[in-house]
Enzyme design. Structure first.
Site, PDB file in Angstrom:
ATOM      1  N   HIS A  29      30.789  33.942  48.992  1.00  0.00           N
ATOM      2  CA  HIS A  29      30.665  34.137  50.844  1.00  0.00           C
ATOM      3  C   HIS A  29      30.758  32.894  51.414  1.00  0.00           C
ATOM      4  O   HIS A  29      31.471  32.729  52.555  1.00  0.00           O
ATOM      5  CB  HIS A  29      29.307  34.811  50.888  1.00  0.00           C
ATOM      6  CG  HIS A  29      28.967  36.262  50.379  1.00  0.00           C
ATOM      7  ND1 HIS A  29      27.757  36.617  49.469  1.00  0.00           N
ATOM      8  CD2 HIS A  29      29.650  37.326  50.408  1.00  0.00           C
ATOM      9  CE1 HIS A  29      27.868  37.589  48.995  1.00  0.00           C
ATOM     10  NE2 HIS A  29      28.877  38.213  49.448  1.00  0.00           N
ATOM     11  N   LYS A  67      22.165  50.825  48.919  1.00  0.00           N
ATOM     12  CA  LYS A  67      21.985  49.808  48.096  1.00  0.00           C
ATOM     13  C   LYS A  67      20.278  49.520  48.006  1.00  0.00           C
ATOM     14  O   LYS A  67      19.834  49.351  49.009  1.00  0.00           O
ATOM     15  CB  LYS A  67      22.631  48.587  48.174  1.00  0.00           C
ATOM     16  CG  LYS A  67      23.953  48.846  48.271  1.00  0.00           C
ATOM     17  CD  LYS A  67      24.873  47.502  48.060  1.00  0.00           C
ATOM     18  CE  LYS A  67      26.340  47.809  48.299  1.00  0.00           C
ATOM     19  NZ  LYS A  67      27.066  46.478  48.531  1.00  0.00           N
ATOM     20  N   ARG A 127      38.478  40.080  47.003  1.00  0.00           N
ATOM     21  CA  ARG A 127      38.794  39.546  45.657  1.00  0.00           C
ATOM     22  C   ARG A 127      39.873  40.021  44.924  1.00  0.00           C
ATOM     23  O   ARG A 127      40.949  39.775  45.244  1.00  0.00           O
ATOM     24  CB  ARG A 127      37.211  39.842  44.910  1.00  0.00           C
ATOM     25  CG  ARG A 127      36.261  38.534  45.316  1.00  0.00           C
ATOM     26  CD  ARG A 127      34.885  39.214  44.840  1.00  0.00           C
ATOM     27  NE  ARG A 127      34.311  40.430  45.748  1.00  0.00           N
ATOM     28  CZ  ARG A 127      33.253  41.056  45.568  1.00  0.00           C
ATOM     29  NH1 ARG A 127      32.433  40.590  44.741  1.00  0.00           N
ATOM     30  NH2 ARG A 127      33.191  42.143  46.207  1.00  0.00           N
ATOM     31  N   SER A 140      27.400  39.345  44.246  1.00  0.00           N
ATOM     32  CA  SER A 140      25.916  39.514  44.224  1.00  0.00           C
ATOM     33  C   SER A 140      25.343  40.074  42.962  1.00  0.00           C
ATOM     34  O   SER A 140      24.442  39.553  42.574  1.00  0.00           O
ATOM     35  CB  SER A 140      25.710  39.891  45.450  1.00  0.00           C
ATOM     36  OG  SER A 140      26.148  39.390  46.726  1.00  0.00           O
TER      37      SER A 140
HETATM   38  P1  ADP Z   1      29.162  44.459  51.584  1.00  0.00           P
HETATM   39  O1  ADP Z   1      28.001  45.470  50.956  1.00  0.00           O
HETATM   40  O2  ADP Z   1      29.730  44.670  52.860  1.00  0.00           O
HETATM   41  O3  ADP Z   1      30.544  44.855  50.344  1.00  0.00           O
HETATM   42  P2  ADP Z   1      28.934  41.643  50.156  1.00  0.00           P
HETATM   43  O4  ADP Z   1      27.718  41.089  50.672  1.00  0.00           O
HETATM   44  O5  ADP Z   1      28.928  42.488  48.854  1.00  0.00           O
HETATM   45  O6  ADP Z   1      28.617  43.109  51.325  1.00  0.00           O
HETATM   46  O7  ADP Z   1      30.150  41.366  50.655  1.00  0.00           O
HETATM   47  C1  ADP Z   1      30.442  40.786  51.887  1.00  0.00           C
HETATM   48  C2  ADP Z   1      31.853  40.402  52.097  1.00  0.00           C
HETATM   49  O8  ADP Z   1      32.101  39.114  51.176  1.00  0.00           O
HETATM   50  C3  ADP Z   1      32.930  41.427  51.538  1.00  0.00           C
HETATM   51  O9  ADP Z   1      34.026  41.058  52.484  1.00  0.00           O
HETATM   52  C4  ADP Z   1      33.114  40.810  50.331  1.00  0.00           C
HETATM   53  O10 ADP Z   1      34.535  41.395  49.810  1.00  0.00           O
HETATM   54  C5  ADP Z   1      33.286  39.397  50.167  1.00  0.00           C
HETATM   55  N1  ADP Z   1      32.684  38.872  49.020  1.00  0.00           N
HETATM   56  C6  ADP Z   1      31.830  38.958  48.125  1.00  0.00           C
HETATM   57  N2  ADP Z   1      32.134  38.340  47.248  1.00  0.00           N
HETATM   58  C7  ADP Z   1      33.016  37.255  47.237  1.00  0.00           C
HETATM   59  C8  ADP Z   1      33.617  36.230  46.555  1.00  0.00           C
HETATM   60  N3  ADP Z   1      33.331  36.061  45.390  1.00  0.00           N
HETATM   61  N4  ADP Z   1      34.608  35.725  47.221  1.00  0.00           N
HETATM   62  C9  ADP Z   1      34.967  35.884  48.284  1.00  0.00           C
HETATM   63  N5  ADP Z   1      34.762  37.070  48.971  1.00  0.00           N
HETATM   64  C10 ADP Z   1      33.566  37.892  48.651  1.00  0.00           C
END
Ligand code: ADP
Length: 161
Positions: free
Chosen positions: A18, A42, A91, A129
């Site tokens: 992130h 979630k 990703r 996460s």
């Molecule tokens: P959501 O529940 O909205 O998917 P996340 O916290 O899982 O929220 O992810 C927020 C954003 O960050 C999303 O666009 C996700 O694709 C991106 N993201 C999560 N992990 C990574 C990573 N390792 N590299 C790049 N982008 C990521």
């Protein structure tokens, strides 16, 4: 002209994947607003307030980045904040289909806000996460994958401090 992008997510917790998206976005947009959305489907490990605090701590070196939380629709929030863009990270192929669905729905809800994607840094392409929580639960080594503040907070949550 100054341009604001919102980086929305659950961030439970905020990872270096992130952070990488936020840092790269902060070079392109004049201002970045990282917003924690409380996804009801979630069951989160960290409260919204804890997540906001951890993101603030992890992005304090970036002067044009601020952090907020919201529980309204992203596109209504974007309108409220007068945002120009939404910025998401991508990703694997598995992210693509989900993001495409949300993006087309979001465009229908608010045509004035464009969604941009930044491709993940190779080193973070398998970082999520949920994987971090799984490893942290067993006191596995997650250094280099999350900001120090998040590492500490996870150790606290799982009583490894
Ligand atoms: P959501 O529940 O909205 O998917 P996340 O916290 O899982 O929220 O992810 C927020 C954003 O960050 C999303 O666009 C996700 O694709 C991106 N993201 C999560 N992990 C990574 C990573 N390792 N590299 C790049 N982008 C990521």
């Amino acid at each position: 002209m100054s341009k604001l992008a919102i980086v929305p997510g659950s961030f439970d917790p905020f990872t270096n994947g992130h952070l990488d998206i936020v840092e790269r976005g902060a070079k392109i947009f004049s201002n970045i607003l990282v917003t924690v959305f409380n996804n009801q489907s979630k069951s989160p490990l960290f409260s919204v307030e804890e997540r906001v605090q951890l993101i603030r701590e992890s992005t304090k070196h970036l002067p044009n980045v601020s952090v907020d939380s919201s529980d309204i629709l992203l596109m209504d929030y974007a309108r409220e904040k007068n945002a120009d863009a939404v910025l998401r990270g991508l990703r694997a192929v598995s992210d693509f289909e989900y993001e495409m669905q949300i993006t087309s729905m979001n465009r229908k809800l608010n045509k004035d806000v464009e969604t941009f994607f930044i491709m993940t840094n190779n080193q973070y392409s398998f970082l999520s996460s949920s994987m971090i929580k799984e490893i942290a639960k067993y006191n596995g080594d997650i250094s280099g994958l999350v900001p120090d503040a998040v590492d500490e907070a996870l150790k606290g949550k799982f009583n490894f401090l």
